[in-house]
Scaffold this motif. Structure first.
Motif, short mmCIF file in Angstrom:
data_model
loop_
_atom_site.label_atom_id
_atom_site.label_comp_id
_atom_site.label_asym_id
_atom_site.label_seq_id
_atom_site.Cartn_x
_atom_site.Cartn_y
_atom_site.Cartn_z
N LYS A 124 40.31 -64.77 -20.00
CA LYS A 124 40.19 -63.58 -19.14
C LYS A 124 38.76 -63.03 -19.16
O LYS A 124 38.26 -62.55 -18.14
N ILE A 125 38.10 -63.12 -20.32
CA ILE A 125 36.70 -62.68 -20.41
C ILE A 125 35.82 -63.55 -19.52
O ILE A 125 34.90 -63.06 -18.85
N SER A 127 36.78 -54.07 -18.81
CA SER A 127 37.84 -55.03 -19.07
C SER A 127 37.48 -55.95 -20.23
O SER A 127 38.31 -56.24 -21.09
N THR A 128 36.22 -56.39 -20.27
CA THR A 128 35.77 -57.25 -21.37
C THR A 128 35.80 -56.51 -22.70
O THR A 128 36.19 -57.08 -23.73
N GLU A 171 41.19 -56.17 -28.20
CA GLU A 171 42.46 -56.84 -28.44
C GLU A 171 42.27 -58.12 -29.25
O GLU A 171 43.12 -58.48 -30.08
N LEU A 194 39.32 -56.43 -23.87
CA LEU A 194 39.74 -57.75 -24.36
C LEU A 194 39.13 -58.04 -25.73
O LEU A 194 39.78 -58.62 -26.60
N LYS A 220 42.71 -64.52 -24.14
CA LYS A 220 41.82 -63.39 -23.81
C LYS A 220 40.40 -63.88 -23.53
O LYS A 220 39.68 -63.29 -22.72
#
Length: 426
Positions: free
Chosen positions: A253-254, A108-109, A115, A112, A250
């Motif tokens: 989220k990280i 996931s990281t 992105e 991100l 983001k």
């Protein structure tokens, strides 16, 4: 007659040959932005960075797949009574069944980060477009100022000729000629300065679009663009889609993934393994030279002081990311508001500059007419001409200012143009 027709044909052919390069060497603002995207190193670097991070995102899939390791060895043994050799081949297949969410958080990281770099590329594009707009319209403004300086020189020359003519007829003093001469030389000086400034502005644009710094071409653009005042509330909505704000989201989220990563240390890691080993050699005396094994391995750290503090640290980092997001939003909202007010101010100043030019033109025309018939002195005429030249350049500067403020507002809002706001989607 034939000779005349032949000369005419040659003349028109020459015009066509000359005009084709002129058309080919013209440049619009859209073409300038396109060339800059192809040639500007900083933008190209951002594009390569996106590709690099994209490959790292693909690599983050690796922990979800099994791994296969192979090893081989050859050894020569020297014993007291004999010498012998041995060879070993080992193949090991392993697969992680459970790791407490570590690989999920890592993937996931990685996504991100990929992105975020794409947002960085978008930010580079916004900065590129703004830089090109500034350089392009500054070059247009310098071209307009150069034209005004030529007109200024013509007016100063006309004033000088009138003063000189009146002096020859004995109806003006020598000081009139000298005053007009000083103003004429000042106009020549200003023209030379404008020529230099125009070349510098063009070289700035050439540097951005990848052309030779000395390249000369026709710029297809004007400063006579009507600016429609955008809806301020719409700008406040659009600005939240700025790349910097998306990057801050983001990052938040990280930080949440980092919490999951720190929690994974409290869980066991379970793996499946299978291996094949073969041993051979001149002194190998064994019933089973080949060995096949399969098993389940569970590793669980019962106690390690650092993981408790790392977990708390990751929770604080989430709070940091949250406040940084709020700060970025605050800054851009303020920047939009200030730039919007700058656009309002620039629009009002443009209206005043237009009115001032009309009055300066009337003032100069009146002063010139009065001086010709001896109703005014040379100082009034020179001053009127000087004020007219200032008013002309002030109008050009006002047009450039409103164009650049508009570009700045587009940059802050993160849109290609204010006119496209109605088509921007969330």
């Amino acid at each position: 007659m034939r000779k005349t027709l032949r000369l005419i044909c040659i003349y028109f052919a020459a015009i066509c040959i000359v005009s084709v390069p002129a058309l080919a060497s013209s440049l619009t603002i859209d073409e300038a932005i396109s060339l800059s995207k192809e040639n500007l190193p900083s933008y190209k670097a951002s594009a390569f960075k996106v590709r690099s991070t994209g490959e790292l995102y693909k690599a983050s899939l690796s922990p979800y797949l099994p791994t296969l390791d192979a090893s081989a060895s050859y050894n020569r043994h020297y014993a007291s009574s004999d010498e012998y050799d041995s060879k070993t081949l080992d193949l090991t297949l392993s697969y992680t069944v459970f790791d407490g969410g570590k690989r999920k958080a890592d993937r996931s990281t990685a996504k991100l980060n990929f992105e975020m770099d794409r947002e960085e590329l978008q930010k580079s594009l916004i900065e590129l477009e703004y830089s090109v707009k500034v350089a392009f319209y500054t070059a247009v403004a310098q071209r307009e100022i150069l034209k005004q300086r030529n007109v200024q020189l013509q007016d100063a020359q006309k004033d000088y000729e009138v003063a000189e003519g009146r002096y020859k007829f004995g109806v003006a003093k020598l000081s009139d000629v000298l005053q007009a001469s000083v103003r004429l030389e000042q106009a020549r000086f200003n023209l030379i300065q404008a020529e230099g400034d125009s070349k510098k502005a063009l070289s700035e644009l050439n540097s951005l679009i990848g052309k030779s710094l000395d390249s000369q071409y026709e710029i297809q653009g004007t400063l006579d663009t009507e600016v429609m005042m955008p809806d301020k509330n719409r700008l406040y909505e659009i600005v939240f889609h700025r790349p910097e704000i998306k990057q801050a989201e983001k990052s938040l989220k990280i930080s949440e993934n980092n919490i999951s990563l720190s929690l994974s240390a409290f869980y066991p890691v379970v793996s499946l393994t299978a291996s094949y080993a073969k041993t051979d050699g001149s002194r190998i005396n064994t019933l089973s030279p080949e060995e096949k094994t399969a098993g389940v391995v569970a590793t669980w750290n019962i106690f390690e002081l650092g993981k408790f503090f790392k977990k708390r640290s990751s929770e604080f980092e989430k709070n940091v990311a949250t406040e940084e997001l709020n700060e970025v939003k605050r800054q851009f909202l303020l920047e939009v508001h200030k730039t919007y007010e700058d656009l309002v101010t620039a629009s009002n100043k443009l209206k005043v500059a237009e009115q001032q030019l009309k009055q300066a033109e009337h003032n100069y025309s009146q002063a010139f007419g009065e001086y010709k018939v001896g109703k005014a002195d040379i100082l009034s005429l020179v001053q009127a001409e000087s004020l007219l030249s200032i008013a002309r350049e002030q109008l050009v500067s006002s047009k450039l200012n409103i164009t650049l403020v508009k570009a700045q507002l587009e940059r802050v809002a993160g849109v290609r143009s204010l006119e496209s706001l109605s088509t921007v989607t969330h």
